[in-house]
Scaffold this motif. Sequence first.
Motif: not given
Length: 185
Positions: A70, A73-74, A76-77, A80-81, A144, A146-147, A149-150
């Motif tokens: 978790r 993943a946070d 990486l998100r 990405a931001r 892409r 990293r995340d 879905t963005l």
Amino acid sequence: MAKANPLQEQLLKAGLVKKSQVAQVAREQNKARHAKGAPAGPSDSQLEAERARAEKAERDRVLAAEHNARRRADELRAQARQIIADRRVPRSGELDYRFDDGAVIRTLLVDEAQRRQLAAGTLVIARHGEGFELLPRAAAEKVRERDATLIVLDHGQGGDAAASTGNAEDDAYYAQFVVPDDLMW
């Protein structure tokens, strides 16, 4: 003979036991004393405690792995931001560029050059907070990784296949009609 205890001496004096019997009892007592130090097999309670410790260690390992996943993943998100915030292309223009975001059609205001770049795939639309931003292709690939879905719209990605109706004859017929990617609606 080893020194007898006072009770044994009294029994010998009274003539109730023989010297050989006292010696036999002394040998048995000596064997019993030395046998106490030898480890006996683990008891049921010890086995249960060891099993409980092993289960707890396994649960702790699983929880730690989930926590680490978790946290990763946070991270990486967040990366990405940050890439989107740093590499976004400023939008200017009066043309509405419509794209679908799931089941909703969204609109961005872009100029003619940005519209052409979006259609060609050199610019990509990415989700940023509650809004959307334009990104160059190189930055979009980093996002892409990293995340994925963005990334909302990417015309330049080679993996996009034309939607099929499931009927091969219809697909073959409609393949002769070219629909441009930059179609304005």
